[in-house]
Design an enzyme around this catalytic site. Structure first.
Site, PDB file in Angstrom:
ATOM      1  N   ASP A 269      -1.539  -0.597   6.208  1.00 31.36           N
ATOM      2  CA  ASP A 269      -1.630   0.046   7.521  1.00 31.36           C
ATOM      3  C   ASP A 269      -3.075   0.281   7.936  1.00 31.36           C
ATOM      4  OD1 ASP A 269      -2.195   2.202   5.700  1.00 31.36           O
ATOM      5  OD2 ASP A 269      -1.763   3.596   7.337  1.00 31.36           O
TER       6      ASP A 269
ATOM      7  N   ASP B  19      -0.080   5.014   1.228  1.00 32.96           N
ATOM      8  CA  ASP B  19      -0.250   5.903   2.378  1.00 32.96           C
ATOM      9  C   ASP B  19      -0.126   5.130   3.685  1.00 32.96           C
ATOM     10  OD1 ASP B  19      -0.704   7.919   0.607  1.00 32.96           O
ATOM     11  OD2 ASP B  19      -2.883   7.879   0.780  1.00 32.96           O
TER      12      ASP B  19
ATOM     13  N   ASP C 277       0.873  -1.164   0.000  1.00 29.11           N
ATOM     14  CA  ASP C 277       0.000   0.000   0.000  1.00 29.11           C
ATOM     15  C   ASP C 277       0.918   1.224   0.000  1.00 29.11           C
ATOM     16  OD1 ASP C 277      -2.310   1.652   0.325  1.00 29.11           O
ATOM     17  OD2 ASP C 277      -1.942   1.705   2.481  1.00 29.11           O
TER      18      ASP C 277
END
Length: 225
Positions: free
Chosen positions: A172, A11, A9
Protein backbone atom coordinates in the site's frame (compact mmCIF):
# COMPACT_ATOMS: atom_id res chain seq x y z
CA UNK A 1 5.06 -19.67 -15.71
CA UNK A 2 3.11 -20.77 -12.65
CA UNK A 3 2.15 -18.46 -9.80
CA UNK A 4 3.73 -20.11 -6.76
CA UNK A 5 3.52 -17.47 -4.03
CA UNK A 6 1.76 -14.30 -2.90
CA UNK A 7 3.69 -12.06 -0.52
CA UNK A 8 1.84 -9.49 1.57
CA UNK A 9 2.90 -6.32 3.29
CA UNK A 10 1.21 -5.96 6.68
CA UNK A 11 0.28 -2.37 7.55
CA UNK A 12 -2.36 -1.04 5.19
CA UNK A 13 -2.80 -4.36 3.40
CA UNK A 14 -3.78 -6.91 6.04
CA UNK A 15 -4.77 -4.50 8.80
CA UNK A 16 -4.57 -0.74 9.22
CA UNK A 17 -2.12 0.12 11.94
CA UNK A 18 -0.87 3.23 10.15
CA UNK A 19 -2.99 5.45 12.40
CA UNK A 20 -1.57 3.76 15.49
CA UNK A 21 1.94 4.42 14.18
CA UNK A 22 0.99 8.04 13.55
CA UNK A 23 -0.37 8.57 17.06
CA UNK A 24 2.77 7.09 18.59
CA UNK A 25 5.11 9.15 16.43
CA UNK A 26 3.06 12.30 17.04
CA UNK A 27 3.44 11.83 20.79
CA UNK A 28 7.20 11.33 20.62
CA UNK A 29 7.68 14.14 18.10
CA UNK A 30 5.62 16.52 20.23
CA UNK A 31 7.82 15.83 23.23
CA UNK A 32 10.88 17.08 21.31
CA UNK A 33 9.09 20.09 19.84
CA UNK A 34 8.21 18.73 16.40
CA UNK A 35 4.68 18.81 15.01
CA UNK A 36 3.61 16.21 12.45
CA UNK A 37 0.23 15.63 10.84
CA UNK A 38 -1.36 12.71 9.02
CA UNK A 39 -0.31 14.11 5.64
CA UNK A 40 3.33 13.97 6.75
CA UNK A 41 2.73 10.47 8.12
CA UNK A 42 2.17 9.26 4.55
CA UNK A 43 5.94 9.62 4.06
CA UNK A 44 6.57 7.12 6.84
CA UNK A 45 4.56 4.25 5.36
CA UNK A 46 6.62 1.22 4.46
CA UNK A 47 9.92 2.40 5.93
CA UNK A 48 11.75 1.32 9.07
CA UNK A 49 11.45 2.83 12.54
CA UNK A 50 14.87 4.49 12.44
CA UNK A 51 14.32 5.83 8.93
CA UNK A 52 10.97 7.22 10.08
CA UNK A 53 12.66 8.97 12.99
CA UNK A 54 15.27 10.41 10.64
CA UNK A 55 12.55 11.93 8.45
CA UNK A 56 10.77 13.38 11.48
CA UNK A 57 13.97 14.99 12.74
CA UNK A 58 14.67 16.42 9.28
CA UNK A 59 11.08 17.71 9.11
CA UNK A 60 11.54 19.48 12.44
CA UNK A 61 14.98 20.86 11.63
CA UNK A 62 16.57 18.81 14.43
CA UNK A 63 18.56 16.29 12.45
CA UNK A 64 21.82 17.11 14.27
CA UNK A 65 20.33 17.54 17.73
CA UNK A 66 20.36 13.93 18.94
CA UNK A 67 23.18 11.37 19.07
CA UNK A 68 22.75 7.69 18.23
CA UNK A 69 21.90 6.70 21.82
CA UNK A 70 19.23 9.40 22.07
CA UNK A 71 17.77 8.40 18.71
CA UNK A 72 17.52 4.78 19.81
CA UNK A 73 15.76 5.94 22.97
CA UNK A 74 13.26 8.01 20.97
CA UNK A 75 12.57 5.10 18.62
CA UNK A 76 12.20 2.76 21.58
CA UNK A 77 9.70 5.06 23.26
CA UNK A 78 7.66 5.27 20.07
CA UNK A 79 7.61 1.48 19.87
CA UNK A 80 6.47 1.15 23.49
CA UNK A 81 3.54 3.47 22.81
CA UNK A 82 2.73 1.64 19.59
CA UNK A 83 2.90 -1.84 21.13
CA UNK A 84 0.55 -0.77 23.92
CA UNK A 85 -1.94 0.41 21.29
CA UNK A 86 -1.83 -3.00 19.56
CA UNK A 87 -3.90 -4.37 22.44
CA UNK A 88 -6.88 -2.87 20.61
CA UNK A 89 -6.41 -5.24 17.64
CA UNK A 90 -8.77 -8.21 17.28
CA UNK A 91 -9.82 -10.57 14.50
CA UNK A 92 -12.31 -7.88 13.49
CA UNK A 93 -9.36 -5.58 12.67
CA UNK A 94 -8.61 -7.39 9.41
CA UNK A 95 -9.20 -5.22 6.36
CA UNK A 96 -12.19 -6.18 4.14
CA UNK A 97 -11.67 -9.29 2.04
CA UNK A 98 -8.33 -10.32 3.53
CA UNK A 99 -9.55 -13.39 5.41
CA UNK A 100 -11.29 -14.63 2.26
CA UNK A 101 -8.37 -14.08 -0.10
CA UNK A 102 -5.96 -15.80 2.30
CA UNK A 103 -8.28 -18.82 2.47
CA UNK A 104 -8.63 -18.94 -1.33
CA UNK A 105 -4.86 -18.71 -1.88
CA UNK A 106 -4.35 -21.54 0.61
CA UNK A 107 -7.04 -23.63 -1.12
CA UNK A 108 -5.19 -23.18 -4.43
CA UNK A 109 -2.00 -24.60 -2.83
CA UNK A 110 -0.12 -21.35 -3.46
CA UNK A 111 2.37 -20.28 -0.79
CA UNK A 112 1.74 -17.19 1.36
CA UNK A 113 4.47 -14.94 2.69
CA UNK A 114 4.81 -11.74 4.70
CA UNK A 115 7.30 -8.95 3.95
CA UNK A 116 6.83 -6.33 6.66
CA UNK A 117 9.49 -4.07 8.17
CA UNK A 118 7.50 -4.11 11.41
CA UNK A 119 9.36 -5.91 14.18
CA UNK A 120 5.93 -6.41 15.78
CA UNK A 121 4.56 -8.34 12.79
CA UNK A 122 4.39 -11.80 14.44
CA UNK A 123 2.43 -10.45 17.40
CA UNK A 124 0.08 -8.55 15.12
CA UNK A 125 -0.65 -11.67 13.06
CA UNK A 126 -1.44 -13.60 16.25
CA UNK A 127 -3.74 -10.81 17.48
CA UNK A 128 -5.55 -10.94 14.15
CA UNK A 129 -5.87 -14.74 14.37
CA UNK A 130 -4.16 -15.37 11.02
CA UNK A 131 -0.59 -16.34 11.96
CA UNK A 132 -1.16 -19.91 10.75
CA UNK A 133 -2.14 -18.66 7.29
CA UNK A 134 1.46 -17.74 6.46
CA UNK A 135 4.07 -20.20 5.26
CA UNK A 136 6.94 -17.79 5.92
CA UNK A 137 7.39 -14.34 7.44
CA UNK A 138 10.57 -12.47 6.58
CA UNK A 139 12.34 -11.53 9.80
CA UNK A 140 12.58 -7.74 9.85
CA UNK A 141 15.35 -7.92 12.49
CA UNK A 142 17.61 -9.58 9.91
CA UNK A 143 17.00 -7.00 7.19
CA UNK A 144 19.74 -4.41 6.73
CA UNK A 145 18.10 -2.28 4.03
CA UNK A 146 14.59 -0.82 4.27
CA UNK A 147 12.12 -0.55 1.43
CA UNK A 148 12.41 0.59 -1.38
CA UNK A 149 15.35 -1.81 -1.29
CA UNK A 150 14.02 -5.24 -2.36
CA UNK A 151 15.83 -7.13 0.41
CA UNK A 152 12.79 -8.04 2.50
CA UNK A 153 10.79 -9.28 -0.51
CA UNK A 154 13.76 -11.30 -1.72
CA UNK A 155 14.08 -12.76 1.79
CA UNK A 156 10.39 -13.71 1.74
CA UNK A 157 10.76 -15.45 -1.62
CA UNK A 158 13.88 -17.29 -0.40
CA UNK A 159 12.05 -18.41 2.73
CA UNK A 160 9.16 -19.67 0.62
CA UNK A 161 11.63 -21.38 -1.75
CA UNK A 162 10.23 -19.65 -4.83
CA UNK A 163 11.87 -17.45 -7.44
CA UNK A 164 10.77 -13.80 -7.37
CA UNK A 165 9.40 -14.07 -10.90
CA UNK A 166 7.01 -16.77 -9.64
CA UNK A 167 5.46 -14.45 -7.04
CA UNK A 168 3.11 -11.50 -6.63
CA UNK A 169 3.79 -8.84 -4.00
CA UNK A 170 1.05 -6.69 -2.47
CA UNK A 171 1.72 -3.24 -0.97
CA UNK A 172 0.00 0.00 0.00
CA UNK A 173 3.09 2.25 0.00
CA UNK A 174 5.14 3.65 -2.87
CA UNK A 175 8.38 2.45 -1.26
CA UNK A 176 6.94 -1.04 -0.99
CA UNK A 177 5.78 -1.15 -4.61
CA UNK A 178 9.24 -0.01 -5.68
CA UNK A 179 10.76 -2.81 -3.59
CA UNK A 180 8.50 -5.43 -5.20
CA UNK A 181 9.38 -4.23 -8.69
CA UNK A 182 13.09 -4.18 -7.85
CA UNK A 183 12.83 -7.76 -6.58
CA UNK A 184 11.52 -8.89 -9.96
CA UNK A 185 8.06 -9.81 -8.69
CA UNK A 186 4.72 -8.64 -10.06
CA UNK A 187 3.36 -5.76 -8.00
CA UNK A 188 -0.15 -5.02 -6.74
CA UNK A 189 -0.78 -1.62 -5.16
CA UNK A 190 -3.65 -1.02 -2.75
CA UNK A 191 -4.81 2.60 -2.62
CA UNK A 192 -4.18 5.85 -4.51
CA UNK A 193 -0.95 7.25 -5.88
CA UNK A 194 0.77 3.93 -6.61
CA UNK A 195 1.41 4.55 -10.28
CA UNK A 196 4.37 2.18 -10.42
CA UNK A 197 2.25 -0.82 -9.39
CA UNK A 198 1.51 -3.16 -12.29
CA UNK A 199 -1.99 -3.65 -10.89
CA UNK A 200 -3.67 -0.86 -8.92
CA UNK A 201 -6.68 -1.53 -6.70
CA UNK A 202 -8.72 1.01 -4.77
CA UNK A 203 -9.04 -1.15 -1.65
CA UNK A 204 -8.65 -4.67 -0.30
CA UNK A 205 -12.29 -5.29 -1.19
CA UNK A 206 -11.07 -5.71 -4.79
CA UNK A 207 -8.27 -8.08 -3.78
CA UNK A 208 -9.68 -11.49 -4.64
CA UNK A 209 -8.06 -14.72 -5.77
CA UNK A 210 -9.75 -14.34 -9.17
CA UNK A 211 -8.34 -10.82 -9.44
CA UNK A 212 -4.83 -12.12 -8.74
CA UNK A 213 -5.05 -15.08 -11.12
CA UNK A 214 -6.49 -12.92 -13.91
CA UNK A 215 -3.67 -10.42 -13.36
CA UNK A 216 -1.07 -13.18 -13.41
CA UNK A 217 -2.51 -14.68 -16.58
CA UNK A 218 -2.57 -11.32 -18.36
CA UNK A 219 1.04 -10.55 -17.45
CA UNK A 220 2.17 -14.04 -18.47
CA UNK A 221 0.59 -13.56 -21.89
CA UNK A 222 2.39 -10.23 -22.32
CA UNK A 223 5.73 -11.80 -21.34
CA UNK A 224 5.27 -14.69 -23.77
CA UNK A 225 4.43 -12.31 -26.58
Amino acid sequence: MTLNAVVFDLDGVITDTAHLHFLAWRTVAGEIGITIDEAFNEQLKGISRMDSLQRILQHGGKEGTFDDKQRLALAGKKNEIYVQSLASLTQDSLLPGIREVLADIRAANVKIGLASVSLNAPGILRALGIHKAFDFCADASRITCSKPDPEIFLAACAGLNVRPEEAIGIEDAAAGVEAINAAGMLSVGIGPGLDHAELQLHSTRELTWKCLTDFWASRTVLIRN
